[in-house]
Design an enzyme around this catalytic site. Sequence first.
Site, PDB file in Angstrom:
ATOM      1  N   GLU A 193      -3.498  -2.717   9.501  1.00 63.59           N
ATOM      2  CA  GLU A 193      -2.197  -3.374   9.567  1.00 63.59           C
ATOM      3  C   GLU A 193      -2.327  -4.789   9.006  1.00 63.59           C
ATOM      4  O   GLU A 193      -3.430  -5.348   8.953  1.00 63.59           O
ATOM      5  CB  GLU A 193      -1.723  -3.459  11.029  1.00 63.59           C
ATOM      6  N   LYS A 242       2.075   4.494  18.321  1.00 60.56           N
ATOM      7  CA  LYS A 242       2.177   5.903  17.898  1.00 60.56           C
ATOM      8  C   LYS A 242       2.291   6.815  19.117  1.00 60.56           C
ATOM      9  O   LYS A 242       3.038   7.797  19.107  1.00 60.56           O
ATOM     10  CB  LYS A 242       0.969   6.272  17.048  1.00 60.56           C
ATOM     11  N   GLY A 263      -3.700   5.096   4.475  1.00 59.73           N
ATOM     12  CA  GLY A 263      -3.994   5.049   3.046  1.00 59.73           C
ATOM     13  C   GLY A 263      -2.732   5.327   2.240  1.00 59.73           C
ATOM     14  O   GLY A 263      -1.782   5.952   2.742  1.00 59.73           O
ATOM     15  N   GLU A 276       8.196  10.414   9.788  1.00 63.71           N
ATOM     16  CA  GLU A 276       6.972  11.237   9.786  1.00 63.71           C
ATOM     17  C   GLU A 276       5.716  10.397   9.542  1.00 63.71           C
ATOM     18  O   GLU A 276       4.665  10.628  10.157  1.00 63.71           O
ATOM     19  CB  GLU A 276       7.089  12.327   8.704  1.00 63.71           C
ATOM     20  N   THR A 289       0.840  -1.210   0.000  1.00 65.14           N
ATOM     21  CA  THR A 289       0.000   0.000   0.000  1.00 65.14           C
ATOM     22  C   THR A 289       0.873   1.258   0.000  1.00 65.14           C
ATOM     23  O   THR A 289       0.754   2.116  -0.886  1.00 65.14           O
ATOM     24  CB  THR A 289      -0.917   0.000   1.250  1.00 65.14           C
ATOM     25  N   VAL A 290       1.760   1.379   0.983  1.00 66.82           N
ATOM     26  CA  VAL A 290       2.532   2.629   1.119  1.00 66.82           C
ATOM     27  C   VAL A 290       3.684   2.675   0.105  1.00 66.82           C
ATOM     28  O   VAL A 290       3.918   3.714  -0.530  1.00 66.82           O
ATOM     29  CB  VAL A 290       3.065   2.803   2.565  1.00 66.82           C
ATOM     30  N   GLY A 341      -6.958  -0.452   2.464  1.00 69.35           N
ATOM     31  CA  GLY A 341      -5.515  -0.382   2.737  1.00 69.35           C
ATOM     32  C   GLY A 341      -5.183   0.343   4.031  1.00 69.35           C
ATOM     33  O   GLY A 341      -4.049   0.763   4.240  1.00 69.35           O
ATOM     34  N   LYS A 361       5.919   2.162  12.981  1.00 64.34           N
ATOM     35  CA  LYS A 361       5.772   2.601  14.381  1.00 64.34           C
ATOM     36  C   LYS A 361       5.949   1.449  15.357  1.00 64.34           C
ATOM     37  O   LYS A 361       6.428   1.645  16.478  1.00 64.34           O
ATOM     38  CB  LYS A 361       4.416   3.282  14.600  1.00 64.34           C
TER      39      LYS A 361
HETATM   40  P1  NAP Z   1       1.585  -3.951   2.864  1.00 67.01           P
HETATM   41  O1  NAP Z   1       0.580  -3.354   1.943  1.00 67.01           O
HETATM   42  O2  NAP Z   1       1.256  -5.247   3.521  1.00 67.01           O
HETATM   43  O3  NAP Z   1       2.953  -4.111   2.037  1.00 67.01           O
HETATM   44  C1  NAP Z   1       4.089  -4.715   2.597  1.00 67.01           C
HETATM   45  C2  NAP Z   1       5.152  -4.843   1.506  1.00 67.01           C
HETATM   46  O4  NAP Z   1       6.352  -5.290   2.127  1.00 67.01           O
HETATM   47  C3  NAP Z   1       4.824  -5.861   0.422  1.00 67.01           C
HETATM   48  O5  NAP Z   1       5.287  -5.393  -0.817  1.00 67.01           O
HETATM   49  C4  NAP Z   1       5.618  -7.122   0.831  1.00 67.01           C
HETATM   50  O6  NAP Z   1       6.083  -7.908  -0.217  1.00 67.01           O
HETATM   51  C5  NAP Z   1       6.806  -6.487   1.526  1.00 67.01           C
HETATM   52  N1  NAP Z   1       7.349  -7.333   2.598  1.00 67.01           N
HETATM   53  C6  NAP Z   1       6.735  -7.686   3.751  1.00 67.01           C
HETATM   54  N2  NAP Z   1       7.550  -8.447   4.510  1.00 67.01           N
HETATM   55  C7  NAP Z   1       8.698  -8.571   3.806  1.00 67.01           C
HETATM   56  C8  NAP Z   1       9.931  -9.221   4.049  1.00 67.01           C
HETATM   57  N3  NAP Z   1      10.153  -9.919   5.172  1.00 67.01           N
HETATM   58  N4  NAP Z   1      10.914  -9.145   3.115  1.00 67.01           N
HETATM   59  C9  NAP Z   1      10.706  -8.444   1.976  1.00 67.01           C
HETATM   60  N5  NAP Z   1       9.552  -7.795   1.687  1.00 67.01           N
HETATM   61  C10 NAP Z   1       8.572  -7.851   2.587  1.00 67.01           C
HETATM   62  O7  NAP Z   1       1.949  -2.933   4.033  1.00 67.01           O
HETATM   63  P2  NAP Z   1       1.662  -1.356   4.098  1.00 67.01           P
HETATM   64  O8  NAP Z   1       0.239  -1.120   4.479  1.00 67.01           O
HETATM   65  O9  NAP Z   1       2.229  -0.695   2.883  1.00 67.01           O
HETATM   66  O10 NAP Z   1       2.514  -0.953   5.405  1.00 67.01           O
HETATM   67  C11 NAP Z   1       3.919  -0.866   5.376  1.00 67.01           C
HETATM   68  C12 NAP Z   1       4.400  -0.162   6.640  1.00 67.01           C
HETATM   69  O11 NAP Z   1       3.842   1.143   6.700  1.00 67.01           O
HETATM   70  C13 NAP Z   1       4.009  -0.831   7.960  1.00 67.01           C
HETATM   71  O12 NAP Z   1       5.032  -0.634   8.895  1.00 67.01           O
HETATM   72  C14 NAP Z   1       2.759  -0.063   8.385  1.00 67.01           C
HETATM   73  O13 NAP Z   1       2.560  -0.090   9.775  1.00 67.01           O
HETATM   74  C15 NAP Z   1       3.149   1.333   7.931  1.00 67.01           C
HETATM   75  N6  NAP Z   1       2.023   2.239   7.696  1.00 67.01           N
HETATM   76  C16 NAP Z   1       1.004   1.857   6.890  1.00 67.01           C
HETATM   77  C17 NAP Z   1      -0.023   2.749   6.641  1.00 67.01           C
HETATM   78  C18 NAP Z   1      -1.186   2.394   5.746  1.00 67.01           C
HETATM   79  O14 NAP Z   1      -2.074   3.222   5.591  1.00 67.01           O
HETATM   80  N7  NAP Z   1      -1.198   1.217   5.141  1.00 67.01           N
HETATM   81  C19 NAP Z   1       0.010   4.023   7.209  1.00 67.01           C
HETATM   82  C20 NAP Z   1       1.090   4.390   8.040  1.00 67.01           C
HETATM   83  C21 NAP Z   1       2.086   3.477   8.264  1.00 67.01           C
HETATM   84  P3  NAP Z   1       5.095  -8.718  -1.223  1.00 67.01           P
HETATM   85  O15 NAP Z   1       4.420  -7.627  -2.004  1.00 67.01           O
HETATM   86  O16 NAP Z   1       5.959  -9.588  -2.058  1.00 67.01           O
HETATM   87  O17 NAP Z   1       4.130  -9.468  -0.339  1.00 67.01           O
HETATM   88  N1  HSE Z   2      -3.301   0.712  10.509  1.00 69.86           N
HETATM   89  C1  HSE Z   2      -2.983   2.071  10.741  1.00 69.86           C
HETATM   90  C2  HSE Z   2      -4.254   2.848  11.009  1.00 69.86           C
HETATM   91  C3  HSE Z   2      -2.263   2.627   9.539  1.00 69.86           C
HETATM   92  O1  HSE Z   2      -5.333   2.322  10.742  1.00 69.86           O
HETATM   93  O2  HSE Z   2      -4.178   3.964  11.519  1.00 69.86           O
HETATM   94  C4  HSE Z   2      -1.742   4.003   9.772  1.00 69.86           C
HETATM   95  O3  HSE Z   2      -0.702   4.017  10.689  1.00 69.86           O
END
Ligand code: NAP
Ligand code: HSE
Length: 433
Positions: A193, A208, A310, A132, A15-16, A190, A108
Amino acid sequence: MTAEPLVIGLAGFGTVGGGLVRLLEENAELIRSRAGRDIVVKRILVRDTAKPRPLVPPSNTELTADPAALTDDPQIDAIVELIGGIRQARALIDKGLDKGKHIVTANKALLAEQGSALFEKAETSKLMLRFEAAVAGAVPIVQTLKESMSGNRIISLLGILNGTSNYILSEMTSNGLDFEVALKQAQELGYAEADPTLDIDGYDAAHKLILLIRLAYGVSYPYADLPVRGIRGLAAMDIKLAGEFGYSIKLIGEAREVRDISGRTRLEAGVFPALVLNRYLLGKVNGVYNAVRLEANAAGSLFFHGRGAGALPTAGAVLSDLVAVARGERADNSGFARLSLPEAAVLPQDDGRSSFYVRLTVEDRPGVLRDLAGAMAAEAVSVAQMIQKSGQGNIVPLVFMTHETTSRAMKYSLQRMTDAGLLTEPAVCYRVL
Ligand code: NAP
Ligand code: HSE
């Protein structure tokens, strides 16, 4: 443009990570004019390079499943960690710092649970460790606390820090959606977690809050000591009853300076569902939106509001950190001059003060109200408002709103009611802000 581009290794293309790749392309001109150089992605680390993906990687960018392809490549200046989780993310960042790479992360969970060692390592090596996007998504609260608020003492901070929980609560309140349906929607959008129990049980908001405490107070609050309660099991009936008093239920993260009984300054902090008046700004924060309210000794009250999760909102925050790296800003990772931060002096949870919403299920018989009020009076808990609803047969819900009291007094008065056999179901109790 003569400056060399900033070359990054991107870990995570979900997603990110996907949002960041889109934004790097969409805002390329802006980045160039703000940073004075381009930002290019050399490699993207994923789990499975063969997986079909909604987004094509940029040209000249290769997918890899080998973390060393990022950490050990001397051409890569900075690693953007967006894989999430603890163990592999920690190993990647540790190795990246050892190899002299700046780090940008949205993780986080890792920073709250194991951040101190990473911050020390980055500080010692004069490398940037920026985060950030780790707190409140698009809301620029990390840099605000680190820089804009550095001339203020923070008296309290209070916020809605988890977009998924806020989305679920808003959908349950406004559209009458079931908990599970609202959660599924948040996952599809998206927001959630990889392990959504982190969202629902309050641990993501807790991560957080630990980071905000660090930035606001310059102390390390042990994650394991933070009182945390999430929204799992929150009943539609309590959302409805809270509404009748003019409140919404929100998942809140709070930290504030208080005096303990001996007059020493302590930090009272926790994550908990609470009733918030609908007419307050915080009560109007709905959907995936997050908010943080600061009370500061010079500025007074400040309120920050925006999308908490998102792809693009979060990627925008990651990109702001990358622009800072590209500009070659000074590594000021914690916002405090010390290499390691002292441990927070924590107020015991039972000493915390609040008003409470209490829903009691009781047998509708003469004297029951007297007995319940007696249990509260015995602990010096004073009632502000009360309503009785019709129930099933002679079993009825009674709802009390108390005046301010301690968590200890509230707990003991509920214990008295249970011991006296007054309750036909466990009491439901939430703080009121
Ligand atoms: P996600 O959609 O599940 O994507 C995770 C990505 O990381 C995928 O591309 C996955 O590979 C890769 N990955 C996971 N474990 C791995 C490993 N051991 N080795 C290599 N690649 C690996 O996660 P996300 O929502 O983008 O979140 C990523 C981070 O941002 C997290 O720490 C989350 O807490 C933080 N965050 C997310 C949001 C949000 O809105 N989603 C907001 C703020 C912070 P594959 O594609 O091959 O599976
Ligand atoms: N899963 C987290 C939330 C993503 O819903 O706030 C953003 O950090």
